[in-house]
Design an enzyme around this catalytic site. Structure first.
Site, PDB file in Angstrom:
ATOM      1  N   HIS A  35       0.846  -1.199   0.000  1.00 47.54           N
ATOM      2  CA  HIS A  35       0.000   0.000   0.000  1.00 47.54           C
ATOM      3  C   HIS A  35       0.881   1.249   0.000  1.00 47.54           C
ATOM      4  N   ASP A  81       6.168  20.965 -27.059  1.00 42.59           N
ATOM      5  CA  ASP A  81       6.193  19.625 -26.464  1.00 42.59           C
ATOM      6  C   ASP A  81       7.294  19.615 -25.411  1.00 42.59           C
ATOM      7  N   TRP A 109       7.196   0.118   3.761  1.00 40.68           N
ATOM      8  CA  TRP A 109       7.667   0.817   2.559  1.00 40.68           C
ATOM      9  C   TRP A 109       9.048   1.417   2.797  1.00 40.68           C
ATOM     10  N   SER A 119      13.161   5.608 -14.210  1.00 37.21           N
ATOM     11  CA  SER A 119      12.046   6.354 -14.801  1.00 37.21           C
ATOM     12  C   SER A 119      11.977   7.766 -14.227  1.00 37.21           C
ATOM     13  N   SER A 120      12.086   7.874 -12.918  1.00 40.36           N
ATOM     14  CA  SER A 120      11.986   9.198 -12.296  1.00 40.36           C
ATOM     15  C   SER A 120      13.119  10.111 -12.729  1.00 40.36           C
ATOM     16  N   HIS A 137      13.245  11.629   3.083  1.00 39.02           N
ATOM     17  CA  HIS A 137      12.641  12.889   3.452  1.00 39.02           C
ATOM     18  C   HIS A 137      12.434  13.819   2.260  1.00 39.02           C
ATOM     19  N   GLU A 168      11.928  12.942  -0.560  1.00 39.33           N
ATOM     20  CA  GLU A 168      10.826  12.296  -1.272  1.00 39.33           C
ATOM     21  C   GLU A 168       9.463  12.820  -0.820  1.00 39.33           C
ATOM     22  N   TYR A 192       8.768  15.698   0.250  1.00 40.49           N
ATOM     23  CA  TYR A 192       8.557  17.029  -0.337  1.00 40.49           C
ATOM     24  C   TYR A 192       8.370  16.951  -1.834  1.00 40.49           C
ATOM     25  N   SER A 198      -1.393  27.101  -5.810  1.00 41.64           N
ATOM     26  CA  SER A 198      -1.073  28.495  -6.117  1.00 41.64           C
ATOM     27  C   SER A 198      -1.637  28.933  -7.460  1.00 41.64           C
ATOM     28  N   HIS A 212      15.087  13.023  11.362  1.00 38.36           N
ATOM     29  CA  HIS A 212      13.934  13.149  12.258  1.00 38.36           C
ATOM     30  C   HIS A 212      13.025  11.919  12.183  1.00 38.36           C
ATOM     31  N   HIS A 213      13.281  11.052  11.205  1.00 39.31           N
ATOM     32  CA  HIS A 213      12.545   9.784  11.176  1.00 39.31           C
ATOM     33  C   HIS A 213      13.221   8.751  12.065  1.00 39.31           C
ATOM     34  N   THR A 271       7.180  26.977   4.988  1.00 29.67           N
ATOM     35  CA  THR A 271       5.861  26.414   4.720  1.00 29.67           C
ATOM     36  C   THR A 271       4.777  27.364   5.221  1.00 29.67           C
ATOM     37  N   LYS A 299       4.040  30.048   2.832  1.00 32.91           N
ATOM     38  CA  LYS A 299       3.134  29.626   1.766  1.00 32.91           C
ATOM     39  C   LYS A 299       1.693  29.699   2.231  1.00 32.91           C
ATOM     40  N   ARG A 313       1.972   1.368  14.866  1.00 34.45           N
ATOM     41  CA  ARG A 313       1.565   1.159  13.481  1.00 34.45           C
ATOM     42  C   ARG A 313       2.024  -0.206  13.003  1.00 34.45           C
TER      43      ARG A 313
HETATM   44  C1  HEA Z   1       0.787   8.551  -0.799  1.00 35.68           C
HETATM   45  C2  HEA Z   1      -0.149   8.290  -0.407  1.00 35.68           C
HETATM   46  C3  HEA Z   1      -1.122   7.499   0.394  1.00 35.68           C
HETATM   47  C4  HEA Z   1      -2.467   7.490   0.195  1.00 35.68           C
HETATM   48  C5  HEA Z   1      -3.243   8.242  -0.864  1.00 35.68           C
HETATM   49  C6  HEA Z   1      -3.006   6.630   1.198  1.00 35.68           C
HETATM   50  C7  HEA Z   1      -4.352   6.351   1.320  1.00 35.68           C
HETATM   51  C8  HEA Z   1      -4.919   5.613   2.350  1.00 35.68           C
HETATM   52  N1  HEA Z   1      -4.252   4.988   3.378  1.00 35.68           N
HETATM   53 FE1  HEA Z   1      -2.244   4.881   3.585  1.00 35.68          FE
HETATM   54  N2  HEA Z   1      -0.242   4.789   3.796  1.00 35.68           N
HETATM   55  C9  HEA Z   1       0.687   5.437   3.033  1.00 35.68           C
HETATM   56  C10 HEA Z   1       0.445   6.322   2.002  1.00 35.68           C
HETATM   57  C11 HEA Z   1      -0.836   6.615   1.512  1.00 35.68           C
HETATM   58  N3  HEA Z   1      -2.003   6.104   1.982  1.00 35.68           N
HETATM   59  C12 HEA Z   1       2.020   5.096   3.461  1.00 35.68           C
HETATM   60  C13 HEA Z   1       3.331   5.608   2.885  1.00 35.68           C
HETATM   61  C14 HEA Z   1       1.864   4.205   4.523  1.00 35.68           C
HETATM   62  C15 HEA Z   1       2.949   3.538   5.371  1.00 35.68           C
HETATM   63  C16 HEA Z   1       3.193   2.155   4.917  1.00 35.68           C
HETATM   64  C17 HEA Z   1       4.112   1.458   5.847  1.00 35.68           C
HETATM   65  O1  HEA Z   1       3.890   1.477   7.064  1.00 35.68           O
HETATM   66  O2  HEA Z   1       5.094   0.884   5.354  1.00 35.68           O
HETATM   67  C18 HEA Z   1       0.432   4.041   4.715  1.00 35.68           C
HETATM   68  C19 HEA Z   1      -0.128   3.244   5.720  1.00 35.68           C
HETATM   69  C20 HEA Z   1      -1.493   3.189   5.993  1.00 35.68           C
HETATM   70  C21 HEA Z   1      -2.053   2.611   7.170  1.00 35.68           C
HETATM   71  C22 HEA Z   1      -1.274   2.003   8.317  1.00 35.68           C
HETATM   72  C23 HEA Z   1      -1.042   0.584   8.079  1.00 35.68           C
HETATM   73  C24 HEA Z   1      -0.224  -0.018   9.160  1.00 35.68           C
HETATM   74  O3  HEA Z   1       0.531   0.694   9.832  1.00 35.68           O
HETATM   75  O4  HEA Z   1      -0.358  -1.223   9.323  1.00 35.68           O
HETATM   76  C25 HEA Z   1      -3.425   2.732   7.063  1.00 35.68           C
HETATM   77  C26 HEA Z   1      -4.390   2.262   8.063  1.00 35.68           C
HETATM   78  O5  HEA Z   1      -5.431   2.746   8.198  1.00 35.68           O
HETATM   79  C27 HEA Z   1      -3.686   3.406   5.818  1.00 35.68           C
HETATM   80  C28 HEA Z   1      -4.956   3.721   5.344  1.00 35.68           C
HETATM   81  C29 HEA Z   1      -5.185   4.435   4.173  1.00 35.68           C
HETATM   82  C30 HEA Z   1      -6.512   4.677   3.654  1.00 35.68           C
HETATM   83  C31 HEA Z   1      -7.788   4.218   4.272  1.00 35.68           C
HETATM   84  C32 HEA Z   1      -6.334   5.426   2.512  1.00 35.68           C
HETATM   85  C33 HEA Z   1      -7.438   5.897   1.597  1.00 35.68           C
HETATM   86  O6  HEA Z   1      -7.189   7.206   1.194  1.00 35.68           O
HETATM   87  C34 HEA Z   1      -7.545   4.977   0.423  1.00 35.68           C
HETATM   88  C35 HEA Z   1      -8.740   5.253  -0.383  1.00 35.68           C
HETATM   89  C36 HEA Z   1      -9.266   3.989  -0.955  1.00 35.68           C
HETATM   90  C37 HEA Z   1      -9.447   3.797  -2.239  1.00 35.68           C
HETATM   91  C38 HEA Z   1      -9.089   4.804  -3.204  1.00 35.68           C
HETATM   92  C39 HEA Z   1      -9.960   2.499  -2.739  1.00 35.68           C
HETATM   93  C40 HEA Z   1     -10.848   2.613  -3.905  1.00 35.68           C
HETATM   94  C41 HEA Z   1     -11.131   1.272  -4.422  1.00 35.68           C
HETATM   95  C42 HEA Z   1     -12.274   0.617  -4.224  1.00 35.68           C
HETATM   96  C43 HEA Z   1     -13.417   1.199  -3.517  1.00 35.68           C
HETATM   97  C44 HEA Z   1     -12.406  -0.742  -4.677  1.00 35.68           C
HETATM   98  C45 HEA Z   1     -12.608  -0.851  -6.142  1.00 35.68           C
HETATM   99  C46 HEA Z   1     -11.511  -1.626  -6.667  1.00 35.68           C
HETATM  100  C47 HEA Z   1     -11.199  -1.755  -7.962  1.00 35.68           C
HETATM  101  C48 HEA Z   1     -12.025  -1.213  -9.053  1.00 35.68           C
HETATM  102  C49 HEA Z   1      -9.925  -2.450  -8.325  1.00 35.68           C
HETATM  103  N4  HEA Z   1      -2.499   3.669   5.187  1.00 35.68           N
HETATM  104  C1  HEA Z   2       3.734  15.150   1.695  1.00 37.39           C
HETATM  105  C2  HEA Z   2       4.350  14.610   2.601  1.00 37.39           C
HETATM  106  C3  HEA Z   2       4.829  15.199   3.905  1.00 37.39           C
HETATM  107  C4  HEA Z   2       4.976  16.507   4.305  1.00 37.39           C
HETATM  108  C5  HEA Z   2       4.720  17.756   3.521  1.00 37.39           C
HETATM  109  C6  HEA Z   2       5.470  16.447   5.641  1.00 37.39           C
HETATM  110  C7  HEA Z   2       5.775  17.583   6.392  1.00 37.39           C
HETATM  111  C8  HEA Z   2       6.401  17.563   7.623  1.00 37.39           C
HETATM  112  N1  HEA Z   2       6.713  16.438   8.349  1.00 37.39           N
HETATM  113 FE1  HEA Z   2       6.267  14.524   7.849  1.00 37.39          FE
HETATM  114  N2  HEA Z   2       6.084  12.604   7.218  1.00 37.39           N
HETATM  115  C9  HEA Z   2       5.608  12.182   6.013  1.00 37.39           C
HETATM  116  C10 HEA Z   2       5.181  12.981   4.980  1.00 37.39           C
HETATM  117  C11 HEA Z   2       5.211  14.374   5.013  1.00 37.39           C
HETATM  118  N3  HEA Z   2       5.598  15.144   6.057  1.00 37.39           N
HETATM  119  C12 HEA Z   2       5.596  10.750   5.940  1.00 37.39           C
HETATM  120  C13 HEA Z   2       5.137   9.911   4.765  1.00 37.39           C
HETATM  121  C14 HEA Z   2       6.079  10.303   7.168  1.00 37.39           C
HETATM  122  C15 HEA Z   2       6.217   8.872   7.674  1.00 37.39           C
HETATM  123  C16 HEA Z   2       7.153   8.012   6.960  1.00 37.39           C
HETATM  124  C17 HEA Z   2       7.131   6.644   7.554  1.00 37.39           C
HETATM  125  O1  HEA Z   2       7.715   6.460   8.636  1.00 37.39           O
HETATM  126  O2  HEA Z   2       6.504   5.747   6.959  1.00 37.39           O
HETATM  127  C18 HEA Z   2       6.394  11.498   7.933  1.00 37.39           C
HETATM  128  C19 HEA Z   2       6.965  11.454   9.209  1.00 37.39           C
HETATM  129  C20 HEA Z   2       7.436  12.572   9.869  1.00 37.39           C
HETATM  130  C21 HEA Z   2       8.271  12.514  11.034  1.00 37.39           C
HETATM  131  C22 HEA Z   2       8.802  11.243  11.697  1.00 37.39           C
HETATM  132  C23 HEA Z   2       7.848  10.765  12.707  1.00 37.39           C
HETATM  133  C24 HEA Z   2       8.242   9.484  13.284  1.00 37.39           C
HETATM  134  O3  HEA Z   2       8.334   8.477  12.560  1.00 37.39           O
HETATM  135  O4  HEA Z   2       8.470   9.454  14.503  1.00 37.39           O
HETATM  136  C25 HEA Z   2       8.524  13.814  11.409  1.00 37.39           C
HETATM  137  C26 HEA Z   2       9.357  14.210  12.560  1.00 37.39           C
HETATM  138  O5  HEA Z   2       9.854  15.236  12.650  1.00 37.39           O
HETATM  139  C27 HEA Z   2       7.846  14.673  10.436  1.00 37.39           C
HETATM  140  C28 HEA Z   2       7.882  16.055  10.455  1.00 37.39           C
HETATM  141  C29 HEA Z   2       7.349  16.864   9.463  1.00 37.39           C
HETATM  142  C30 HEA Z   2       7.441  18.316   9.485  1.00 37.39           C
HETATM  143  C31 HEA Z   2       8.049  19.170  10.557  1.00 37.39           C
HETATM  144  C32 HEA Z   2       6.854  18.744   8.327  1.00 37.39           C
HETATM  145  C33 HEA Z   2       6.745  20.178   7.878  1.00 37.39           C
HETATM  146  O6  HEA Z   2       7.096  20.316   6.531  1.00 37.39           O
HETATM  147  C34 HEA Z   2       5.374  20.749   8.097  1.00 37.39           C
HETATM  148  C35 HEA Z   2       5.377  22.253   7.970  1.00 37.39           C
HETATM  149  C36 HEA Z   2       4.014  22.852   7.992  1.00 37.39           C
HETATM  150  C37 HEA Z   2       3.427  23.509   9.019  1.00 37.39           C
HETATM  151  C38 HEA Z   2       4.111  23.632  10.337  1.00 37.39           C
HETATM  152  C39 HEA Z   2       2.052  24.079   8.910  1.00 37.39           C
HETATM  153  C40 HEA Z   2       1.944  25.435   8.287  1.00 37.39           C
HETATM  154  C41 HEA Z   2       2.757  26.471   8.947  1.00 37.39           C
HETATM  155  C42 HEA Z   2       2.259  27.569   9.555  1.00 37.39           C
HETATM  156  C43 HEA Z   2       0.825  27.874   9.582  1.00 37.39           C
HETATM  157  C44 HEA Z   2       3.264  28.530  10.076  1.00 37.39           C
HETATM  158  C45 HEA Z   2       3.292  28.764  11.527  1.00 37.39           C
HETATM  159  C46 HEA Z   2       3.510  27.546  12.299  1.00 37.39           C
HETATM  160  C47 HEA Z   2       4.316  27.424  13.354  1.00 37.39           C
HETATM  161  C48 HEA Z   2       5.394  28.377  13.704  1.00 37.39           C
HETATM  162  C49 HEA Z   2       4.122  26.259  14.270  1.00 37.39           C
HETATM  163  N4  HEA Z   2       7.200  13.876   9.520  1.00 37.39           N
HETATM  164 CU   LIG Z   3      10.619  13.627   6.954  1.00 39.98          CU
END
Ligand code: HEA
Ligand code: HEA
Ligand SMILES: [Cu+2]
Ligand code: CUA
Lengths: 533, 304, 394
Positions: free
Chosen positions: A78, A107, A143, A171-172, A255, A257, A259, A270, A304-305, A330, A333, A452
């Site tokens: 997933h 193009d 993942w 590809s990327s 990380h 990634e 962003y 925007s 931080h992860h 951020t 923005k 989790r």
């Molecule tokens: C980038 C994007 C992304 C998106 C869009 C989503 C979308 C969703 N995610 Fe996910 N999620 C991750 C990224 C994302 N996730 C990542 C990175 C992890 C961590 C993995 C890890 O721990 O390694 C994670 C882990 C994660 C967990 C934790 C699992 C665990 O720790 O064991 C859960 C649990 O609730 C969850 C739930 C969902 C749900 C409910 C949605 C919903 O938004 C999904 C919406 C559902 C649909 C769009 C389904 C539509 C299809 C049908 C209705 C059926 C029809 C079928 C056909 C026609 C084929 N996600």
């Molecule tokens: C699109 C993806 C995305 C984005 C944009 C971010 C944005 C941020 N993330 Fe997140 N992050 C993930 C995707 C993302 N993250 C994913 C996928 C994981 C889990 C991976 C995994 O383990 O599977 C993760 C996990 C993760 C962790 C690790 C947690 C853990 O495993 O223990 C941390 C820790 O620092 C973190 C921090 C942040 C911070 C500080 C930002 C900042 O960029 C956020 C900044 C934004 C704001 C703060 C709000 C707007 C700001 C204001 C309104 C200004 C004023 C505010 C203040 C002065 C407070 N993220």
């Molecule tokens: Cu990060």
């Protein structure tokens, strides 16, 4: 520079070839963009179905539908499919469609390589998904595939997973090179850097991020491959390596990634908010600088992860401070978007609704991110559902909503037909409610201590999981509804005008809807009047 | 539609089969390699058939593709703008390669500065060394691994002898050869710039030969490492970092030499002129890049 | 015990609708509710150590700051959405930048962040002050259980034991009703004294695990071949529960951590008795047992240590976990069989049990495996066979 030529000089209509060949062999940025978008939608459904399996199993404590081994494969795939298969290709698809139109080019710069970048993906994901059906099962190590769970203790199919990652990386990288070359080299006269639409800017910076970190990921999986098959000891302490080193390398990629998955979203929002606020984007220059700062900072915050791996204190402090700093650009923005809305003349068509929901819900995800950045508190949050809630808030109503908003916004330009506003709004409200019902309660279960990646949990977490699962099904099925809206629009929507939105600015709105096969056969001359970003 | 002869034009290649074919061959090749590697771990052993089939497909399409691009260039379809795109493309491709090596150099750096310190019982995680590896001594190159029962260390390392004996030190000669080859490829470029065809071809040929010599010496060094020093991929972290860095570098030298060879053949066929020589220039950039990586290797892997 | 089981089971079986209602109601009261049981479900536990309370305060501080900023940002947005609408006939303004404003909202957040960083740094520095401990315990993760070794002043093992999940499979597989501490209970908890500084040396035997007790406010990864440390001074006696928090394979969700904090004198008495027990158990290695005794003890060891991979029925989960029923090793030469249990198989999930199990336990489980299911060798394996083999191998 000027006009476009094609290899076949008798090919005057510049239309596409017919049938399957058109899609297999095309060099056209719109065809390729379309393929990217549909591919990512398919992956989204597959990844979403996996999420629904996860949520179904977690509906109640106890094991009902799947066994733990399979559950882990679902979680892993997933995450992988959503990140690499749904969100990233969707953004590349949008880049393909929009960047040439936005910079006034016919193009992409390197059309054949463009086709290659796309066609690698179906093979890569075919390989990845097929491992689920092989002996021993597919990847089951998350993942983030931490060693040694993903090396010494992995199923044999990890070898195919590694090669799949290599292919996605190739590809990327090619896709990014293409985008950079297009933006640097194909802009119409007068399209200076500081006149480029923000979507173009954010993609330029994203492409740099990709080129910088995808090879590092490739390096990481290559070391895994060597540890597994050739006896090296990169991630084995007995030979002088360190499992934690894997995490450093992975997150140096990982990380940036995240962003990569949000910067193009910033660009889309925007574009949309000014259109429907009928007011120019507030603080264009600072938006550009903020994007660049976020990209720069993203390289120095990765650990931080890894606050719980046991780094020395100095490291912890450095990564805590640098991570917190990201809130500043951020925030700029977010404030700029709000200021753009302020004293505008707003209407709330579907793209605008998704964009506004993006701003609010992404900011909430950002706040929880900031909480995670506080190291001592992260000891309590780390690897619980609080993190899951955080990243779904930034990814689903963040990245995904921005993509949906972009599709509603530019679809009339792509296919020359208007979607049905009522259906669009219905889709929005279903999604908005669904996403919050799904992910908001996860903050609570996480704080209360639910780890989790577990298929079964203690009784205290039961209520919130039940709510979350209900939300997931609502959200999931609303996306099937989205599919219906799309198909209806493409087949029978009413014709759209060239301008489409009365407040929209930018070159793409100066050409017909649907856009001609080659957007600008002669480059337009860009002035501040016809392209105020 | 403007006539290409009159206005410099942007050229959009017609659709073609190369990309899909390339993607498919890559798939077949990697599936083949993966199955082979997995089968190696069982008693049956594997076959490389699919790998070869995929590799053959890949070779065919790459040949066709490059031939096509070259012929397009020859008939003047490639405009200045497209050439610039190629330049950007090659430049950023090389950057991505730099980052690929950065991952391995980063690993080396991390191991030497952090892991080794901790395991030796110093630094922020001294506990690791004190408690788990009381015997382990932090010296680089590592001869005795933290747990020698799992990873038996090498007998000897590739560390340099005293300066007076560098005459017999292969890596030193390799460095000299690669550095020289960077200069000769530059001479070739200058030759081309001055429309001196003979100088161009000669220096290019010299570069190719130097590349081949480098590879030969490298192969000899590997044989030496395996046969006499006990320095292998599975001899612990020193062997791991040593071989992954020099190995991928060697692989890149092989590619680079091959590219130079193609450039040489094209040069003999008269493909390059002083204002249109991107194919050659790209190759020479790549060669310089490979050279710079070697310098890094020589310093961090061999010397210090 | 029975009564508890059925009551919590019925709570568990309440309909989705009423649970939903209950929770939504709870959600309304979420912040700052009085009843601790509710707060526990929504929020981080305050915990029972000085550190955990500081972490809690820090958590609430950042949370409130975010609420305030969020309130401001969303408030302005919503006000704007309500008032600056085209349908209200508003003409859009044309301004689109202001260096002053933009600078302000760049600089102010920096100060807010500094305000958060200062207390965070303080807590972190305290957490890193691991030295000066009163006692040390080695915590070692295994797929999928924990081992606790009590170390004496020279960091030598005084005694130790494994701590396994004790929730029965039947509860997990929905055959019987779930008990109160479903998935959070073990056969033998880690015991520590209150009011003493306990240092935990955390490592792992196979993959990465993470050791976490929420009420202590500490969590650390258990990394194979590397050593991390943590400390806690627990102030209240009680039983504290946590879980492994790093994905470690199939049964990652099934390796809980239970710590019993005991009053100091009770702890000391227990500690002495365990040391004596350990001495006595050493004697078992030289005793002889009957087939029945061996089968009984073997079955017990097997289901505790081996069944998670090789399954109760000995069929394993091929191809990852081989079947022992009919396996060439389990029916072949005894020494090979004992050998693989003692030393494991490097590079696979089969771990070396020589440091986890006593010779009598290894002897019994070997014997059991050779006579259970379809296996039927006619030999008897005694603890002494294991000891001999160990001596032979050195
Ligand atoms: C980038 C994007 C992304 C998106 C869009 C989503 C979308 C969703 N995610 Fe996910 N999620 C991750 C990224 C994302 N996730 C990542 C990175 C992890 C961590 C993995 C890890 O721990 O390694 C994670 C882990 C994660 C967990 C934790 C699992 C665990 O720790 O064991 C859960 C649990 O609730 C969850 C739930 C969902 C749900 C409910 C949605 C919903 O938004 C999904 C919406 C559902 C649909 C769009 C389904 C539509 C299809 C049908 C209705 C059926 C029809 C079928 C056909 C026609 C084929 N996600
Ligand atoms: C699109 C993806 C995305 C984005 C944009 C971010 C944005 C941020 N993330 Fe997140 N992050 C993930 C995707 C993302 N993250 C994913 C996928 C994981 C889990 C991976 C995994 O383990 O599977 C993760 C996990 C993760 C962790 C690790 C947690 C853990 O495993 O223990 C941390 C820790 O620092 C973190 C921090 C942040 C911070 C500080 C930002 C900042 O960029 C956020 C900044 C934004 C704001 C703060 C709000 C707007 C700001 C204001 C309104 C200004 C004023 C505010 C203040 C002065 C407070 N993220
Ligand atoms: Cu990060
Ligand atoms: Cu052990 Cu998760």
């Amino acid at each position: 520079m000027s006009a476009v030529i094609e290899e076949h000089h008798d090919d005057h209509d510049h239309g596409p070839a017919k049938g399957l060949a058109r899609w297999l062999f095309t060099t056209n940025h719109k065809d390729i963009g379309t393929m990217y978008l549909w591919f990512s939608f398919l992956m989204f459904l597959i990844g979403g179905t996996m999420a629904l399996i996860i949520r179904a199993e977690l509906f109640q404590p106890g094991l009902q539908f799947v066994q733990p081994e399979f559950f882990n494969q679902m979680t892993t795939n997933h995450g992988l499919i959503m990140v690499f298969g749904a969100i990233m290709p969707a953004f590349v698809g949008l880049a393909n469609w929009l960047i040439p139109m936005m910079v006034g080019a016919p193009d992409m710069a390197l059309p054949r390589m463009n086709n290659l970048s796309f066609w690698i993906l179906p093979f890569a994901f075919g390989l990845l998904i097929s491992t689920l059906f092989m002996e021993g099962g597919g990847p089951n190590f998350g993942w983030t595939f931490y060693a040694p769970l993903s090396t010494t203790y992995a199923p044999d199919t990890v070898t195919f997973f590694i090669f799949g990652v290599h292919m996605m990386g190739a590809s990327s990288i090619m896709g990014s090179i293409n985008i950079i070359a297009t933006i640097l080299n194909m802009r119409a006269p007068g399209m200076t850097f500081m006149r480029m639409p923000l979507f173009v800017w954010t993609w330029l910076i994203t492409a740099y991020l990709l080129i910088a970190v995808m090879p590092v990921l490739a390096g990481a999986v290559t070391m895994m491959l060597f540890d597994i098959h050739f006896g090296t000891s990169f991630f084995s302490a007995a030979g002088g390596g360190d499992p934690v080193m894997f995490q450093h390398i992975f997150w140096f990629f990982g990380h940036p990634e995240v962003y990569i998955m949000i910067l193009p979203a910033f660009g889309i929002v925007s574009a949309i908010i000014p259109t429907f606020a009928r007011k120019p984007l507030f603080g264009y220059d600072s938006m550009v600088y903020a994007t660049a700062s976020i990209a720069f900072l993203s390289f120095i915050v990765w650990a931080h992860h890894m606050f719980t791996v046991g780094m020395p204190l100095a490291g912890q402090l450095f990564f805590m401070y640098s991570t917190m700093l990201i809130a500043v650009p951020t925030g700029v923005k977010v404030f700029n978007w709000v200021a753009t809305m302020w004293k505008g003349s707003m209407t709330f068509e579907t793209p605008m609704l998704f964009a506004i929901a993006f701003v609010i819900l992404f900011t909430m995800g950002g706040f929880s991110g900031l909480m995670l950045a506080i190291t001592p508190a992260d000891y309590q949050y780390h690897d619980t559902y609080f993190v899951v809630a955080h990243f779904h808030y930034v990814l689903v109503p963040g990245a995904l909503f921005s993509i949906i908003a972009a599709v509603y916004y530019w679809l009339p330009k792509w296919c020359g037909r208007m979607y049905d506003e009522t259906l669009g709004k219905t889709h929005f409200w279903l999604s908005f409610i669904g996403v919050n019902v799904t992910f908001f309660p996860q903050h609570f279960s996480g704080l209360a201590g639910m780890p989790r990646r577990i298929p079964d949990y203690a009784l205290a977490f039961a209520d919130f999981n039940m709510i979350s699962s209900v939300g997931a099904f609502i959200f999931g099925f609303s996306q099937l509804f989205f599919l219906y809206v799309l198909i209806k629009t493409i087949t029978s929507g009413r014709p759209a005008t060239a301008q489409v939105w009365d407040g929209a600015k930018g070159l793409e709105w100066t050409i017909a809807s649907p856009a001609p096969y080659h957007s600008f056969t002669t480059p337009p001359v860009v002035t501040l009047e016809n392209n105020p970003h | 539609m403007a006539n290409p002869a009159e206005t410099p034009s942007y050229y959009i290649p017609h659709s073609g089969w190369y990309p899909v074919w390339l993607a498919a061959s890559m798939f077949v090749m990697l599936v083949g390699l993966g199955s082979y590697l997995n089968a190696l771990k069982t008693d049956e052993g594997g076959s490389l058939l699919f790998f070869y089939v995929g590799f053959a497909g890949l070779s065919v399409v790459l040949y066709q593709w490059f031939a096509k691009v070259i012929s397009e260039n020859q008939v003047g379809l490639v405009s200045g703008q497209l050439k610039k795109s190629y330049v950007w493309g090659m430049g950023w491709f090389i950057f991505s390669e730099v980052m690929f090596f950065a991952a391995f150099f980063g690993a080396l750096f991390y191991v030497r500065n952090f892991v080794m310190t901790w395991m030796g019982g110093d630094g922020g995680k001294a506990l690791t060394g004190d408690y788990l590896y009381p015997e382990f001594d932090n010296t680089w190159p590592v001869i005795t691994n933290p747990d020698p029962s799992v990873f038996a260390g090498p007998k000897e390392s590739m560390a340099p002898p005293p300066l007076s004996q560098w005459g017999g030190y292969l890596p030193f000669w390799n460095t000299a050869i690669l550095l020289t080859s960077s200069i000769t490829v530059h001479f070739a470029h200058t030759g081309l710039k001055n429309d001196n065809r003979k100088s161009f071809i000669t220096w290019l040929a010299v570069t190719v030969v130097l590349g081949v010599i480098f590879l030969g010496l490298q192969a000899e060094e590997y044989i030496e490492a395996y046969a006499h020093l006990g320095l292998t991929l599975d001899s612990g972290i020193y062997g791991s970092t040593f071989f992954i860095l020099t190995g991928f570098h060697g692989f890149h030298v092989t590619l680079g030499t091959f590219m130079l060879l193609i450039a040489l053949i094209r040069a003999i066929k008269g493909h390059f002129s002083h204002e249109d020589c991107f194919g050659f220039e790209a190759t020479s950039w790549y060669w310089h890049f490979v050279d710079v990586v070697w310098l890094g290797l020589f310093i961090f892997v061999y010397l210090f | 015990m029975r009564a508890k089981n059925s009551s919590s089971a019925s709570a568990n079986r309440t309909t989705a609708a009423s649970t939903l209602g209950q929770t939504l109601l709870g959600a309304l009261l979420a912040v700052g509710v009085s009843a601790p049981s509710w707060a526990d479900r929504f929020n981080m536990p305050v915990g029972v150590t000085d550190i955990s309370r500081q972490v809690y305060d820090l958590h609430m501080l950042i949370f409130y700051i975010c609420c305030v900023i969020g309130g401001g940002v969303f408030g302005v947005m919503i006000w704007s959405m309500l008032h600056h609408r085209k349908s209200h006939g508003v003409e859009p303004a044309t301004w689109h930048e202001s260096t002053k404003v933009e600078l302000a909202w760049t600089i102010i957040p920096v100060f807010i962040l500094i305000g958060m960083a200062v207390p965070a740094t303080k807590v972190l520095v305290q957490m890193y002050d691991t030295g000066g401990e009163d006692m040390a315990i080695e915590v070692r993760g295994y797929q999928w259980k924990w081992e606790y070794k009590y170390l004496d002043d020279d960091r030598n093992k005084a005694f130790g034991f494994m701590s396994n999940l004790s929730t029965p499979q039947d509860e997990i597989q929905e055959v019987t009703a779930k008990g109160e501490h479903y998935l959070l209970e073990v056969d033998e908890p880690l015991r520590i004294p209150v009011n003493r500084k306990v240092r935990f040396l955390v490592t792992s035997n196979d993959v990465i695990h993470a050791w976490w007790v929420p009420d202590f406010g500490i969590k650390r990864d258990a990394v194979p071949g590397m050593m991390n440390d943590l400390w806690a001074i627990v102030e209240e006696p009680g039983i504290y529960r946590g879980q492994c928090t790093e994905l470690c394979g199939k049964d990652h969700g099934f390796m809980p951590i239970v710590v019993e904090a005991m009053p100091e004198d009770e702890y000391d008495a227990w500690y002495e008795s365990r040391k004596i027990l350990a001495k006595e158990q050493e004697k078992l290695a030289s005793m002889n047992f009957t087939h029945e005794e061996l089968m009984e003890q073997g079955a017990e060891v097997y289901s505790k240590y081996c069944a998670s991979c090789h399954q109760e029925n000995g069929k394993g989960i091929p191809p990852v976990f081989p079947a022992l029923d009919g396996s060439a090793i389990a029916t072949g030469p005894v020494d090979d069989h004992i050998g693989i249990i003692l030393n494991g198989k490097p590079g696979s999930a089969m771990q070396a049990f020589s440091s986890q199990l006593r010779p009598d336990e290894i002897g019994a489980v070997t014997h059991y495996e050779r006579h259970a299911w379809g296996n039927n060798t006619d030999d008897i394996v005694q603890p002494i066979d294991v000891v001999n083999l160990m001596n032979k191998e050195g």
